[in-house]
Design a protein around this motif. Structure first.
Motif, PDB file in Angstrom:
ATOM      1  N   ALA A  54      55.155 148.430   0.071  1.00  0.00           N
ATOM      2  CA  ALA A  54      55.069 149.888   0.205  1.00  0.00           C
ATOM      3  C   ALA A  54      56.375 150.463   0.723  1.00  0.00           C
ATOM      4  CB  ALA A  54      53.919 150.257   1.135  1.00  0.00           C
ATOM      5  N   THR A  58      58.977 152.860  -1.324  1.00  0.00           N
ATOM      6  CA  THR A  58      59.372 154.138  -0.738  1.00  0.00           C
ATOM      7  C   THR A  58      60.889 154.274  -0.730  1.00  0.00           C
ATOM      8  OG1 THR A  58      57.387 154.291   0.631  1.00  0.00           O
ATOM      9  CG2 THR A  58      59.312 155.514   1.380  1.00  0.00           C
ATOM     10  N   CYS A  87      52.629 153.577  -1.146  1.00  0.00           N
ATOM     11  CA  CYS A  87      51.328 152.944  -0.941  1.00  0.00           C
ATOM     12  C   CYS A  87      50.715 152.336  -2.212  1.00  0.00           C
ATOM     13  CB  CYS A  87      50.363 153.919  -0.299  1.00  0.00           C
ATOM     14  SG  CYS A  87      50.707 154.179   1.474  1.00  0.00           S
ATOM     15  N   ALA A  90      51.531 148.805  -2.477  1.00  0.00           N
ATOM     16  CA  ALA A  90      50.849 147.929  -1.520  1.00  0.00           C
ATOM     17  C   ALA A  90      49.628 147.284  -2.162  1.00  0.00           C
ATOM     18  CB  ALA A  90      50.449 148.723  -0.277  1.00  0.00           C
ATOM     19  N   TYR A 103      43.309 150.773   3.733  1.00  0.00           N
ATOM     20  CA  TYR A 103      44.017 152.026   3.929  1.00  0.00           C
ATOM     21  C   TYR A 103      45.509 151.754   4.044  1.00  0.00           C
ATOM     22  CZ  TYR A 103      44.276 150.930   8.956  1.00  0.00           C
ATOM     23  OH  TYR A 103      44.523 150.336  10.165  1.00  0.00           O
ATOM     24  N   CYS A 104      46.261 152.773   3.766  1.00  0.00           N
ATOM     25  CA  CYS A 104      47.722 152.724   3.851  1.00  0.00           C
ATOM     26  C   CYS A 104      48.139 154.065   4.433  1.00  0.00           C
ATOM     27  CB  CYS A 104      48.320 152.496   2.471  1.00  0.00           C
ATOM     28  SG  CYS A 104      50.142 152.490   2.425  1.00  0.00           S
ATOM     29  N   GLN A 105      48.649 154.047   5.660  1.00  0.00           N
ATOM     30  CA  GLN A 105      48.966 155.290   6.369  1.00  0.00           C
ATOM     31  C   GLN A 105      50.481 155.412   6.566  1.00  0.00           C
ATOM     32  OE1 GLN A 105      46.634 154.895   9.943  1.00  0.00           O
ATOM     33  NE2 GLN A 105      44.808 155.761   8.990  1.00  0.00           N
ATOM     34  N   PRO A 106      51.047 156.504   6.108  1.00  0.00           N
ATOM     35  CA  PRO A 106      52.490 156.697   6.252  1.00  0.00           C
ATOM     36  C   PRO A 106      52.879 157.847   7.155  1.00  0.00           C
ATOM     37  CG  PRO A 106      51.752 157.769   4.248  1.00  0.00           C
ATOM     38  CD  PRO A 106      50.523 157.331   5.003  1.00  0.00           C
ATOM     39  N   ILE A 116      54.905 152.571   7.867  1.00  0.00           N
ATOM     40  CA  ILE A 116      53.829 152.439   6.904  1.00  0.00           C
ATOM     41  C   ILE A 116      52.897 151.346   7.412  1.00  0.00           C
ATOM     42  CG2 ILE A 116      53.207 152.007   4.501  1.00  0.00           C
ATOM     43  CD1 ILE A 116      56.116 152.685   3.788  1.00  0.00           C
ATOM     44  N   VAL A 118      49.410 149.229   6.941  1.00  0.00           N
ATOM     45  CA  VAL A 118      48.498 148.821   5.883  1.00  0.00           C
ATOM     46  C   VAL A 118      47.432 147.897   6.464  1.00  0.00           C
ATOM     47  CG1 VAL A 118      48.283 147.570   3.705  1.00  0.00           C
ATOM     48  CG2 VAL A 118      50.278 149.023   4.103  1.00  0.00           C
TER      49      VAL A 118
END
Length: 203
Positions: A54, A58, A87, A90, A103-106, A116, A118
Motif C-alpha cells: 500500500a 501510494t 490500499c 494491499a 481494513y486499511c486506514q491512511p 498506512i 493494515v
C-alpha cells in the motif's frame, strides 16, 4: 495367585486407557497450538507485505501530482495535503499470502509523512478438534508502513525571473542531492525512491 494377577491387570487397564487418552489429547493440543502459531506468523507476514504494498503504491501515485506542483510553486501545499491511495494494492498482496484485508486506514500524520495501517485475516482456520471455538477462528495481524518524504531541504531556482521555477535542488537524507527540472522531469521511478522512503514501523 493367578486370579489376583488377572484382577490387578484388569484394574490397571482403565488407567492405561486414561493415560493414553491424556497423552493423545496433549499431542493434539500441542499440534493445535503449533498450527495456530504458524497461522499467526503467516498472517503477520501477509500484513507486513500488504502494508508495504500500500505504501509503495501510494509513493508511485505521488508521481504526477508531485511533478505538477513544481512549476507553479505548489510543492509545499502538495506535501501537506496529498492522499494515501495504495490500499487496493494491499488486498492483492494479502491475497497472494492467503489472507484478506479487513481494513486499511491512511490517516495523514503531517510533517510530510503518511501512515498506512493494515489489518489482515488469514483464510485458513485453526480448526482444532480439541480446542473449542477454533473451527471458524482465523489468525489476524496488523502492520503499519509509512511513506516519508526525506528531502526536507530544497531550493527552487528561477533562471528567467518569470515566476516559474526552472530547477529544484533537493537535499535528501541518506541519498544526497536530487535535481528535478519541472520542464523535463526524469522518470518518477528514477527519483521516487530518493524522495520518499517506505518502511514498516511499530503499530
Amino acid at each position: 495367585m493367578i486370579s489376583r494377577k488377572r484382577r490387578d491387570a484388569g484394574q490397571a487397564f482403565p488407567i492405561y486407557v486414561v493415560m493414553v487418552a491424556g497423552l493423545l489429547f496433549l499431542v493434539f493440543a500441542f499440534f493445535a497450538v503449533g498450527k495456530a502459531s504458524a497461522l499467526r506468523n503467516g498472517a503477520q507476514g501477509a500484513a507486513d507485505a500488504a502494508a508495504l504494498a500500500a505504501a509503495e503504491q501510494t509513493r508511485e501515485d505521488f508521481g504526477a501530482p508531485f511533478l505538477a506542483s513544481l512549476p507553479g510553486n505548489m510543492l509545499e501545499q502538495f506535501l501537506r495535503s496529498h492522499a494515501v491511495t495504495g490500499c487496493p494494492a494491499a488486498q492483492a498482496l494479502a491475497a497472494a499470502n492467503q489472507a484478506d484485508v479487513n481494513y486499511c486506514q491512511p490517516p495523514p500524520l503531517g510533517g510530510y509523512r503518511d501512515r498506512i495501517k493494515v489489518e489482515v485475516e488469514g483464510r485458513k482456520p485453526v480448526d482444532s478438534s480439541v480446542i473449542p471455538g477454533t473451527k471458524n477462528r482465523h489468525a489476524k495481524a496488523t502492520a503499519t508502513a509509512v511513506v516519508e518524504f526525506r528531502c526536507p531541504v530544497w531550493r527552487p531556482l528561477d533562471f528567467n525571473d518569470d515566476g516559474v521555477q526552472d530547477l529544484y535542488i533537493f537535499q535528501c537524507t541518506g541519498v544526497g542531492t536530487v535535481e528535478i527540472a519541472p520542464g523535463s522531469p526524469p522518470p518518477w521511478s528514477e527519483v521516487s525512491k530518493s524522495l520518499y522512503d517506505v518502511h514498516l514501523v511499530d503499530n
